[in-house]
Design a protein around this motif. Structure first.
Motif, PDB file in Angstrom:
ATOM      1  N   TYR A   1       9.654  -0.269   4.403  1.00 51.78           N
ATOM      2  CA  TYR A   1      10.087  -0.030   3.027  1.00 51.78           C
ATOM      3  C   TYR A   1      11.319   0.871   3.050  1.00 51.78           C
ATOM      4  O   TYR A   1      11.221   2.079   3.218  1.00 51.78           O
ATOM      5  CB  TYR A   1       8.953   0.607   2.225  1.00 51.78           C
ATOM      6  CG  TYR A   1       7.900  -0.380   1.772  1.00 51.78           C
ATOM      7  CD1 TYR A   1       7.862  -0.836   0.454  1.00 51.78           C
ATOM      8  CD2 TYR A   1       6.965  -0.886   2.669  1.00 51.78           C
ATOM      9  CE1 TYR A   1       6.914  -1.757   0.031  1.00 51.78           C
ATOM     10  CE2 TYR A   1       6.007  -1.811   2.259  1.00 51.78           C
ATOM     11  CZ  TYR A   1       5.982  -2.236   0.952  1.00 51.78           C
ATOM     12  OH  TYR A   1       5.038  -3.150   0.543  1.00 51.78           O
TER      13      TYR A   1
ATOM     14  N   GLU B   1      11.688   2.140  -1.276  1.00 49.87           N
ATOM     15  CA  GLU B   1      10.595   2.686  -2.074  1.00 49.87           C
ATOM     16  C   GLU B   1       9.533   3.258  -1.149  1.00 49.87           C
ATOM     17  O   GLU B   1       9.418   2.841   0.007  1.00 49.87           O
ATOM     18  CB  GLU B   1       9.991   1.607  -2.973  1.00 49.87           C
ATOM     19  CG  GLU B   1       9.375   0.444  -2.209  1.00 49.87           C
ATOM     20  CD  GLU B   1       8.778  -0.591  -3.130  1.00 49.87           C
ATOM     21  OE1 GLU B   1       7.713  -0.310  -3.718  1.00 49.87           O
ATOM     22  OE2 GLU B   1       9.380  -1.687  -3.259  1.00 49.87           O
ATOM     23  N   PRO B   2       8.757   4.229  -1.610  1.00 53.53           N
ATOM     24  CA  PRO B   2       7.755   4.858  -0.746  1.00 53.53           C
ATOM     25  C   PRO B   2       6.579   3.937  -0.476  1.00 53.53           C
ATOM     26  O   PRO B   2       6.182   3.142  -1.336  1.00 53.53           O
ATOM     27  CB  PRO B   2       7.319   6.080  -1.551  1.00 53.53           C
ATOM     28  CG  PRO B   2       7.597   5.728  -2.969  1.00 53.53           C
ATOM     29  CD  PRO B   2       8.809   4.852  -2.946  1.00 53.53           C
ATOM     30  N   ASN B   3       6.057   4.023   0.734  1.00 46.71           N
ATOM     31  CA  ASN B   3       4.793   3.340   1.032  1.00 46.71           C
ATOM     32  C   ASN B   3       3.830   4.318   1.698  1.00 46.71           C
ATOM     33  O   ASN B   3       2.935   4.840   1.040  1.00 46.71           O
ATOM     34  CB  ASN B   3       5.001   2.063   1.849  1.00 46.71           C
ATOM     35  CG  ASN B   3       5.649   2.262   3.189  1.00 46.71           C
ATOM     36  OD1 ASN B   3       6.545   3.082   3.340  1.00 46.71           O
ATOM     37  ND2 ASN B   3       5.209   1.509   4.184  1.00 46.71           N
TER      38      ASN B   3
ATOM     39  N   SER C   1       3.535   7.790   0.059  1.00 49.21           N
ATOM     40  CA  SER C   1       3.015   7.850  -1.311  1.00 49.21           C
ATOM     41  C   SER C   1       1.526   8.125  -1.376  1.00 49.21           C
ATOM     42  O   SER C   1       1.017   8.635  -2.383  1.00 49.21           O
ATOM     43  CB  SER C   1       3.304   6.520  -2.021  1.00 49.21           C
ATOM     44  OG  SER C   1       2.495   5.482  -1.477  1.00 49.21           O
TER      45      SER C   1
ATOM     46  N   ASN D   1      -0.514   5.721  -1.523  1.00 45.89           N
ATOM     47  CA  ASN D   1      -1.036   4.562  -2.236  1.00 45.89           C
ATOM     48  C   ASN D   1      -1.946   3.758  -1.298  1.00 45.89           C
ATOM     49  O   ASN D   1      -1.529   3.334  -0.210  1.00 45.89           O
ATOM     50  CB  ASN D   1       0.123   3.695  -2.719  1.00 45.89           C
ATOM     51  CG  ASN D   1      -0.323   2.475  -3.481  1.00 45.89           C
ATOM     52  OD1 ASN D   1      -0.795   1.513  -2.900  1.00 45.89           O
ATOM     53  ND2 ASN D   1      -0.170   2.510  -4.805  1.00 45.89           N
TER      54      ASN D   1
ATOM     55  N   LYS E   1      -0.766   0.195  -0.357  1.00 46.15           N
ATOM     56  CA  LYS E   1       0.303   0.220   0.643  1.00 46.15           C
ATOM     57  C   LYS E   1      -0.258   0.587   2.014  1.00 46.15           C
ATOM     58  O   LYS E   1       0.169   0.047   3.047  1.00 46.15           O
ATOM     59  CB  LYS E   1       1.390   1.222   0.225  1.00 46.15           C
ATOM     60  CG  LYS E   1       2.220   0.799  -0.984  1.00 46.15           C
ATOM     61  CD  LYS E   1       3.143  -0.349  -0.640  1.00 46.15           C
ATOM     62  CE  LYS E   1       4.240  -0.536  -1.674  1.00 46.15           C
ATOM     63  NZ  LYS E   1       3.723  -0.922  -2.988  1.00 46.15           N
TER      64      LYS E   1
ATOM     65  N   ASP F   1       8.707   9.715  -1.062  1.00 41.02           N
ATOM     66  CA  ASP F   1       8.181   9.667  -2.419  1.00 41.02           C
ATOM     67  C   ASP F   1       8.725  10.890  -3.151  1.00 41.02           C
ATOM     68  O   ASP F   1       8.217  12.003  -3.002  1.00 41.02           O
ATOM     69  CB  ASP F   1       6.653   9.679  -2.412  1.00 41.02           C
ATOM     70  CG  ASP F   1       6.071   9.466  -3.798  1.00 41.02           C
ATOM     71  OD1 ASP F   1       6.799   9.678  -4.792  1.00 41.02           O
ATOM     72  OD2 ASP F   1       4.890   9.095  -3.899  1.00 41.02           O
TER      73      ASP F   1
ATOM     74  N   LYS G   1       8.503  11.960  -5.995  1.00 39.29           N
ATOM     75  CA  LYS G   1       7.641  12.562  -7.011  1.00 39.29           C
ATOM     76  C   LYS G   1       6.574  13.477  -6.406  1.00 39.29           C
ATOM     77  O   LYS G   1       5.772  14.046  -7.149  1.00 39.29           O
ATOM     78  CB  LYS G   1       6.969  11.470  -7.841  1.00 39.29           C
ATOM     79  CG  LYS G   1       7.950  10.638  -8.650  1.00 39.29           C
ATOM     80  CD  LYS G   1       7.210   9.590  -9.483  1.00 39.29           C
ATOM     81  CE  LYS G   1       8.187   8.760 -10.313  1.00 39.29           C
ATOM     82  NZ  LYS G   1       7.482   7.734 -11.127  1.00 39.29           N
ATOM     83  N   GLN G   2       6.581  13.607  -5.084  1.00 40.34           N
ATOM     84  CA  GLN G   2       5.569  14.445  -4.429  1.00 40.34           C
ATOM     85  C   GLN G   2       6.229  15.449  -3.496  1.00 40.34           C
ATOM     86  O   GLN G   2       7.273  15.166  -2.891  1.00 40.34           O
ATOM     87  CB  GLN G   2       4.595  13.590  -3.618  1.00 40.34           C
ATOM     88  CG  GLN G   2       3.753  12.637  -4.433  1.00 40.34           C
ATOM     89  CD  GLN G   2       2.646  12.021  -3.598  1.00 40.34           C
ATOM     90  OE1 GLN G   2       1.872  12.733  -2.952  1.00 40.34           O
ATOM     91  NE2 GLN G   2       2.547  10.700  -3.614  1.00 40.34           N
TER      92      GLN G   2
ATOM     93  N   GLN H   1       3.226  14.417   1.134  1.00 41.91           N
ATOM     94  CA  GLN H   1       3.677  13.172   1.757  1.00 41.91           C
ATOM     95  C   GLN H   1       3.325  13.144   3.248  1.00 41.91           C
ATOM     96  O   GLN H   1       2.861  12.126   3.778  1.00 41.91           O
ATOM     97  CB  GLN H   1       5.190  13.025   1.586  1.00 41.91           C
ATOM     98  CG  GLN H   1       5.649  12.877   0.140  1.00 41.91           C
ATOM     99  CD  GLN H   1       7.150  12.688   0.055  1.00 41.91           C
ATOM    100  OE1 GLN H   1       7.693  11.682   0.524  1.00 41.91           O
ATOM    101  NE2 GLN H   1       7.839  13.648  -0.550  1.00 41.91           N
TER     102      GLN H   1
ATOM    103  N   HIS I   1      -0.276  12.339   3.766  1.00 40.70           N
ATOM    104  CA  HIS I   1      -0.533  10.915   3.555  1.00 40.70           C
ATOM    105  C   HIS I   1      -0.142  10.100   4.789  1.00 40.70           C
ATOM    106  O   HIS I   1      -0.880   9.196   5.211  1.00 40.70           O
ATOM    107  CB  HIS I   1       0.245  10.394   2.344  1.00 40.70           C
ATOM    108  CG  HIS I   1      -0.148  11.022   1.044  1.00 40.70           C
ATOM    109  ND1 HIS I   1      -1.446  11.368   0.744  1.00 40.70           N
ATOM    110  CD2 HIS I   1       0.598  11.351  -0.057  1.00 40.70           C
ATOM    111  CE1 HIS I   1      -1.499  11.885  -0.478  1.00 40.70           C
ATOM    112  NE2 HIS I   1      -0.270  11.884  -0.987  1.00 40.70           N
TER     113      HIS I   1
END
Length: 307
Positions: free
Chosen positions: A109, A112-114, A117, A119, A122, A153, A155-156, A161, A164
């Motif tokens: 990616y 965009e974060p994978n 993130s 998620n 992902k 990411d 937003k974090q 991150q 994760h």
């Protein structure tokens, strides 16, 4: 001119290890045993590097590499090749006593974060890619697969991150360990790949220590780390116990050694002195097109191996 003939006809000249670069560059491609003995490290070309000599068929290219004395090979695109081609390439490498290097293990990616993130979808996508890569690795006798954790990411906070990513890599290691396959994490530079999560060797080192698995190590790409952090030999030393693979490219330009600012002769000497027996992938372009450029690549590695 064959190397043996050259020696016989040039008793007044220096030996291979004492020749200047211009002398080597003027020679034709040497016989495989001479090059193999001169290289000292397991350099790994890739498909397309010698296409003007060998043609477009990957089997012919592998045979050409082996004929020139190369003992390893890497192919980022191996996972996307047909099973039939994978098996044929694997057989050729076995027949020619070549070691398979890395291939890219998963969807990367870039925008965009994978993994960063957290998620779960992902994460599961990545883990499924790793499972599929195990089958490819077994088919082509690969012991290393390339992993790039993807984009930040934004937003974090970075610490979240990082956690994760570590958790995902722990789960991936559980998949890989029974097969003795190692995913090698590749930090990439900010100029060519802006916005990625993994950029520097100390960061990769910290993550590998936290994952704590023989199946999670560092791919130290000398080209990327020259741009990103410099201080190459000290950083190699600092990360040494977590480095499982190297890749090569001079800067600027990402071409063969001797074309840029990196003193590859000293770096290869240092890596060799530490007893490294692994692969150094030639992940770069050719500075000159055509057959002459392909000869120049081989000669550049000969020059850089004179230590």
């Amino acid at each position: 001119m064959k190397r043996r003939s050259f020696i016989k006809k040039s008793t007044a000249t220096a030996s291979l290890l004492g020749m200047g670069f211009s002398g080597i560059n003027a020679m034709n491609i040497l016989d495989s045993n001479t090059i193999k003995n001169a290289f000292k490290l397991n350099f790994a070309p890739h498909i397309g590097m010698f296409k003007h000599h060998a043609g477009s068929n990957p089997i012919d290219q592998l045979n050409f590499m082996a004929d020139q004395g190369f003992t390893a090979f890497e192919d980022n695109n191996m996972k996307n090749r047909s099973v039939e081609i994978q098996k044929s390439m694997a057989k050729t490498m076995v027949d020619r006593n070549m070691t398979m290097g890395v291939f890219v293990a998963h969807k990367i990616y870039w925008k965009e974060p994978n993994l960063a993130s957290g998620n779960i979808d992902k994460r599961n996508e990545f883990l499924n890619d790793i499972k599929q890569s195990v089958e490819v690795a077994k088919r082509v006798n690969a012991k290393w697969i390339t992993v790039v954790p993807g984009h930040l990411d934004l937003k974090q906070k970075m610490d979240y991150q990082t956690e994760h990513v570590i958790e995902t890599l722990k789960q991936a290691s559980g998949i890989l360990e029974p097969h003795q396959i190692t995913m090698v994490l590749e930090p990439l530079n900010f100029r060519n790949h802006p916005g990625l999560f993994l950029t520097e060797s100390p960061q990769a080192y910290q993550i590998c220590k936290a994952v704590n698995s023989t199946s999670c190590k560092i791919l130290f790409d000398i080209y990327h780390q020259q741009i990103q952090e410099g201080n190459l030999i000290p950083n190699i030393d600092a990360c040494w116990d977590e480095i499982a693979y190297f890749q090569i490219g001079d800067n600027p330009g990402r071409k063969e050694p001797t074309t840029g600012e990196i003193n590859y002769k000293n770096i290869f000497k240092h890596i060799h002195s530490k007893g490294y027996k692994g692969i150094l992938g030639m992940e770069h372009g050719n500075s000159v097109s055509g057959k002459e450029g392909e000869k120049r690549v081989i000669n550049a590695y000969l020059e850089s191996s004179k230590f």
